[in-house]
Design a protein around this motif. Structure first.
Motif, PDB file in Angstrom:
ATOM      1  N   GLN A 130       0.822  -1.203   0.000  1.00 49.21           N
ATOM      2  CA  GLN A 130       0.000   0.000   0.000  1.00 49.21           C
ATOM      3  C   GLN A 130       0.860   1.259   0.000  1.00 49.21           C
ATOM      4  OE1 GLN A 130      -2.331  -0.800   3.530  1.00 49.21           O
ATOM      5  NE2 GLN A 130      -4.096  -1.495   2.342  1.00 49.21           N
ATOM      6  N   SER A 131       1.947   1.229   0.770  1.00 51.35           N
ATOM      7  CA  SER A 131       2.862   2.364   0.806  1.00 51.35           C
ATOM      8  C   SER A 131       3.508   2.587  -0.560  1.00 51.35           C
ATOM      9  CB  SER A 131       3.940   2.131   1.876  1.00 51.35           C
ATOM     10  OG  SER A 131       4.858   3.204   1.905  1.00 51.35           O
ATOM     11  N   CYS A 132       3.904   1.510  -1.217  1.00 52.83           N
ATOM     12  CA  CYS A 132       4.506   1.623  -2.552  1.00 52.83           C
ATOM     13  C   CYS A 132       3.510   2.184  -3.558  1.00 52.83           C
ATOM     14  CB  CYS A 132       5.009   0.262  -3.024  1.00 52.83           C
ATOM     15  SG  CYS A 132       6.445  -0.354  -2.118  1.00 52.83           S
ATOM     16  N   ILE A 133       2.252   1.740  -3.473  1.00 54.24           N
ATOM     17  CA  ILE A 133       1.233   2.218  -4.406  1.00 54.24           C
ATOM     18  C   ILE A 133       0.949   3.698  -4.186  1.00 54.24           C
ATOM     19  CG2 ILE A 133      -1.201   2.018  -5.046  1.00 54.24           C
ATOM     20  CD1 ILE A 133      -0.965  -0.987  -4.439  1.00 54.24           C
ATOM     21  N   LEU A 134       0.777   4.097  -2.914  1.00 53.62           N
ATOM     22  CA  LEU A 134       0.457   5.492  -2.619  1.00 53.62           C
ATOM     23  C   LEU A 134       1.613   6.417  -2.983  1.00 53.62           C
ATOM     24  CD1 LEU A 134      -1.256   7.748  -1.374  1.00 53.62           C
ATOM     25  CD2 LEU A 134      -0.325   7.125   0.865  1.00 53.62           C
ATOM     26  N   ASN A 135       2.808   6.061  -2.520  1.00 57.28           N
ATOM     27  CA  ASN A 135       3.950   6.956  -2.698  1.00 57.28           C
ATOM     28  C   ASN A 135       4.613   6.837  -4.065  1.00 57.28           C
ATOM     29  OD1 ASN A 135       4.255   8.053   0.186  1.00 57.28           O
ATOM     30  ND2 ASN A 135       4.228   5.859   0.527  1.00 57.28           N
ATOM     31  N   GLY A 136       4.533   5.630  -4.656  1.00 55.79           N
ATOM     32  CA  GLY A 136       5.193   5.421  -5.942  1.00 55.79           C
ATOM     33  C   GLY A 136       4.279   5.623  -7.127  1.00 55.79           C
ATOM     34  N   PHE A 137       3.225   4.799  -7.218  1.00 58.15           N
ATOM     35  CA  PHE A 137       2.386   4.807  -8.404  1.00 58.15           C
ATOM     36  C   PHE A 137       1.400   5.977  -8.436  1.00 58.15           C
ATOM     37  CE2 PHE A 137       3.780   0.394  -8.166  1.00 58.15           C
ATOM     38  CZ  PHE A 137       4.158   0.176  -9.482  1.00 58.15           C
ATOM     39  N   ILE A 138       0.983   6.474  -7.284  1.00 56.68           N
ATOM     40  CA  ILE A 138       0.040   7.596  -7.268  1.00 56.68           C
ATOM     41  C   ILE A 138       0.769   8.930  -7.148  1.00 56.68           C
ATOM     42  CG2 ILE A 138      -1.873   8.668  -6.036  1.00 56.68           C
ATOM     43  CD1 ILE A 138      -2.823   5.916  -5.229  1.00 56.68           C
ATOM     44  N   PHE A 139       1.580   9.082  -6.099  1.00 58.71           N
ATOM     45  CA  PHE A 139       2.196  10.367  -5.815  1.00 58.71           C
ATOM     46  C   PHE A 139       3.374  10.646  -6.748  1.00 58.71           C
ATOM     47  CE2 PHE A 139       3.694  13.229  -2.068  1.00 58.71           C
ATOM     48  CZ  PHE A 139       3.442  14.338  -2.856  1.00 58.71           C
ATOM     49  N   LEU A 140       4.382   9.792  -6.697  1.00 61.00           N
ATOM     50  CA  LEU A 140       5.595  10.022  -7.483  1.00 61.00           C
ATOM     51  C   LEU A 140       5.314   9.990  -8.987  1.00 61.00           C
ATOM     52  CD1 LEU A 140       8.638  10.416  -7.691  1.00 61.00           C
ATOM     53  CD2 LEU A 140       8.921   7.945  -7.412  1.00 61.00           C
ATOM     54  N   LEU A 141       4.531   9.003  -9.431  1.00 58.81           N
ATOM     55  CA  LEU A 141       4.262   8.884 -10.859  1.00 58.81           C
ATOM     56  C   LEU A 141       3.488  10.086 -11.384  1.00 58.81           C
ATOM     57  CD1 LEU A 141       4.603   7.091 -13.336  1.00 58.81           C
ATOM     58  CD2 LEU A 141       2.430   5.986 -12.748  1.00 58.81           C
ATOM     59  N   SER A 142       2.559  10.609 -10.579  1.00 61.48           N
ATOM     60  CA  SER A 142       1.794  11.779 -11.021  1.00 61.48           C
ATOM     61  C   SER A 142       2.699  12.998 -11.191  1.00 61.48           C
ATOM     62  CB  SER A 142       0.682  12.091 -10.014  1.00 61.48           C
ATOM     63  OG  SER A 142       1.224  12.508  -8.768  1.00 61.48           O
ATOM     64  N   ILE A 143       3.664  13.159 -10.311  1.00 60.35           N
ATOM     65  CA  ILE A 143       4.607  14.281 -10.424  1.00 60.35           C
ATOM     66  C   ILE A 143       5.469  14.125 -11.675  1.00 60.35           C
ATOM     67  CG2 ILE A 143       6.588  15.416  -9.349  1.00 60.35           C
ATOM     68  CD1 ILE A 143       5.420  14.689  -6.635  1.00 60.35           C
ATOM     69  N   LEU A 144       5.974  12.921 -11.905  1.00 60.50           N
ATOM     70  CA  LEU A 144       6.828  12.684 -13.078  1.00 60.50           C
ATOM     71  C   LEU A 144       6.052  12.877 -14.376  1.00 60.50           C
ATOM     72  CD1 LEU A 144       8.839   9.555 -11.852  1.00 60.50           C
ATOM     73  CD2 LEU A 144       9.581  11.944 -11.872  1.00 60.50           C
ATOM     74  N   VAL A 145       4.808  12.389 -14.416  1.00 61.91           N
ATOM     75  CA  VAL A 145       3.994  12.549 -15.620  1.00 61.91           C
ATOM     76  C   VAL A 145       3.716  14.020 -15.884  1.00 61.91           C
ATOM     77  CG1 VAL A 145       1.695  12.142 -16.594  1.00 61.91           C
ATOM     78  CG2 VAL A 145       2.942  10.264 -15.513  1.00 61.91           C
ATOM     79  N   PHE A 146       3.411  14.774 -14.816  1.00 61.79           N
ATOM     80  CA  PHE A 146       3.119  16.200 -14.992  1.00 61.79           C
ATOM     81  C   PHE A 146       4.344  16.959 -15.493  1.00 61.79           C
ATOM     82  CE2 PHE A 146       3.034  20.570 -13.418  1.00 61.79           C
ATOM     83  CZ  PHE A 146       1.821  21.016 -13.942  1.00 61.79           C
ATOM     84  N   GLU A 147       5.508  16.702 -14.859  1.00 58.87           N
ATOM     85  CA  GLU A 147       6.701  17.491 -15.180  1.00 58.87           C
ATOM     86  C   GLU A 147       7.372  17.066 -16.479  1.00 58.87           C
ATOM     87  OE1 GLU A 147       9.395  17.653 -11.925  1.00 58.87           O
ATOM     88  OE2 GLU A 147       8.009  18.735 -10.606  1.00 58.87           O
ATOM     89  N   TYR A 148       7.304  15.767 -16.818  1.00 58.83           N
ATOM     90  CA  TYR A 148       8.067  15.286 -17.967  1.00 58.83           C
ATOM     91  C   TYR A 148       7.202  14.880 -19.159  1.00 58.83           C
ATOM     92  CZ  TYR A 148      11.925  15.232 -14.675  1.00 58.83           C
ATOM     93  OH  TYR A 148      12.872  15.604 -13.758  1.00 58.83           O
ATOM     94  N   VAL A 149       5.874  14.880 -18.981  1.00 57.44           N
ATOM     95  CA  VAL A 149       4.991  14.553 -20.093  1.00 57.44           C
ATOM     96  C   VAL A 149       4.013  15.699 -20.375  1.00 57.44           C
ATOM     97  CG1 VAL A 149       3.235  12.957 -20.981  1.00 57.44           C
ATOM     98  CG2 VAL A 149       5.155  12.085 -19.629  1.00 57.44           C
ATOM     99  N   LEU A 150       3.259  16.071 -19.355  1.00 58.20           N
ATOM    100  CA  LEU A 150       2.210  17.074 -19.569  1.00 58.20           C
ATOM    101  C   LEU A 150       2.779  18.463 -19.855  1.00 58.20           C
ATOM    102  CD1 LEU A 150      -0.808  17.495 -19.661  1.00 58.20           C
ATOM    103  CD2 LEU A 150      -0.779  17.933 -17.187  1.00 58.20           C
ATOM    104  N   LEU A 151       3.740  18.926 -19.039  1.00 60.99           N
ATOM    105  CA  LEU A 151       4.321  20.245 -19.270  1.00 60.99           C
ATOM    106  C   LEU A 151       5.017  20.350 -20.636  1.00 60.99           C
ATOM    107  CD1 LEU A 151       5.798  21.501 -15.867  1.00 60.99           C
ATOM    108  CD2 LEU A 151       3.817  22.352 -17.109  1.00 60.99           C
ATOM    109  N   PRO A 152       5.851  19.382 -21.030  1.00 59.61           N
ATOM    110  CA  PRO A 152       6.439  19.460 -22.375  1.00 59.61           C
ATOM    111  C   PRO A 152       5.390  19.452 -23.484  1.00 59.61           C
ATOM    112  CG  PRO A 152       7.680  17.930 -21.036  1.00 59.61           C
ATOM    113  CD  PRO A 152       6.455  18.282 -20.254  1.00 59.61           C
ATOM    114  N   ALA A 153       4.287  18.720 -23.281  1.00 55.09           N
ATOM    115  CA  ALA A 153       3.236  18.689 -24.301  1.00 55.09           C
ATOM    116  C   ALA A 153       2.563  20.052 -24.420  1.00 55.09           C
ATOM    117  CB  ALA A 153       2.203  17.612 -23.952  1.00 55.09           C
TER     118      ALA A 153
END
Length: 314
Positions: free
Chosen positions: A68-91
């Motif tokens: 649960q900790s990995c899902i919350l901190n990795g797949f939800i929190f961390l992944l959302s930040i990476l997608v926003f900064e490295y996918v959404l903003l460049p787009a």
């Protein structure tokens, strides 16, 4: 030469022990559940014969909490930040450049205004609330993991003598840890090549070791001064123990991402700390916690004196 050998052995032993939680995680739930089944209560059917009650399986949730900790901190929190900064903003930047492609100067001006606005909006609406929520949820999950592992290995926790003592120890521990983090930032600014960075790394290794072992030591009834003295007296082992987590959290440049990395891997270090037997007997204690303990004592003394003076004036 003997001191160098002893230091190296302690450092390596701490490093190896810090990784034991990975293997412990694979079998701990099974052992806890098997012990729960084997210790199911018995009642007397009559004065001569005993019959076992039906065994109730009490599923351990250590692995569940870690996932649960990995899902919350990795797949939800961390992944959302990476997608926003490295996918959404460049787009979005690419779309701006396409729309205003006829005038590059206007495109750059528009993006120079949009980028900080989008970043601030994302951090206020998503990152900050989720960061605070994850801190609260993680603290509960980490405590659950630590308590389950401790009860399995050592039995019932031996808490301090009174609730007021527990509260005072917890508050003092938070203050010491916060000041120690500030101290690590200050030593990193030393104008000596690599010396400041090395001292900062040692600080973080000891701090993460304190985080990892504090659950066990607290359940053993150890007060903060005893916990800190033990780390300072056997610091080579604890530098080695905290080294993997310190390196992993220093790789990201962002404090938020570093916090996500910490929360993903920290449960493993809680289990490692619960299983570990530290190497003791260092010849030269490293009193890195002593300055912040002295400052914390002074602050508590000042607050207490202020409160007493207010009470007397009334």
């Amino acid at each position: 030469m003997e001191s160098i050998t002893s230091f190296s052995v302690s450092l390596i032993k701490g490093f190896v022990d810090s990784l034991r939680g990975v293997t412990v995680l694979l079998y701990l739930d099974k052992e806890i559940n098997e012990r729960a089944l084997s210790r199911s209560p018995q009642t007397d059917a009559d004065s001569k014969h005993k019959q076992k009650q039906p065994k109730v399986r009490q599923e351990s949730k250590v692995l569940t909490r870690v996932l649960q900790s990995c899902i919350l901190n990795g797949f939800i929190f961390l992944l959302s930040i990476l997608v926003f900064e490295y996918v959404l903003l460049p787009a979005i930047k690419y779309l701006v450049m396409v729309i205003f492609g006829h005038d590059p100067g206007v495109a750059h001006n528009v993006w120079a205004w949009m980028q900080p606005f989008l970043l601030m909006t994302f951090r206020m609406i998503w990152v900050l609330p989720l960061f605070l929520l994850s801190k609260l949820v993680n603290s509960l999950w980490f405590q659950d993991i630590a308590d389950s592992a401790y009860r399995h290995r050592r039995g019932r926790p031996q808490f301090m003598s009174s609730v007021s003592k527990i509260i005072a120890d917890s508050l003092f521990s938070l203050l010491v840890q916060a000041l120690f983090l500030v101290q690590s930032m200050l030593v990193s600014m030393l104008p000596l090549t690599y010396v400041g960075e090395l001292l900062c790394l040692i600080h973080m290794c000891l701090l993460y070791s304190l985080y990892s072992f504090e659950y066990k030591w607290f359940n053993m009834g150890w007060e903060l001064h005893k916990r800190l003295t033990f780390i300072e007296s056997n610091w080579p082992y604890f530098v080695g123990f905290g080294l993997p987590l310190a390196v992993l959290t220093q790789i990201p440049q962002s404090y938020i991402i570093s916090g996500c990395v910490f929360s993903i891997f920290f449960p493993v270090f809680i289990l490692s700390g619960n299983e570990a037997t530290p190497v003791v007997g260092s010849e030269y204690p490293l009193k890195l916690f002593s300055p912040v303990v002295a400052i914390s004592n002074g602050m508590f003394r000042f607050v207490r004196q202020g409160a007493e003076s207010v009470t007397q004036n009334r």
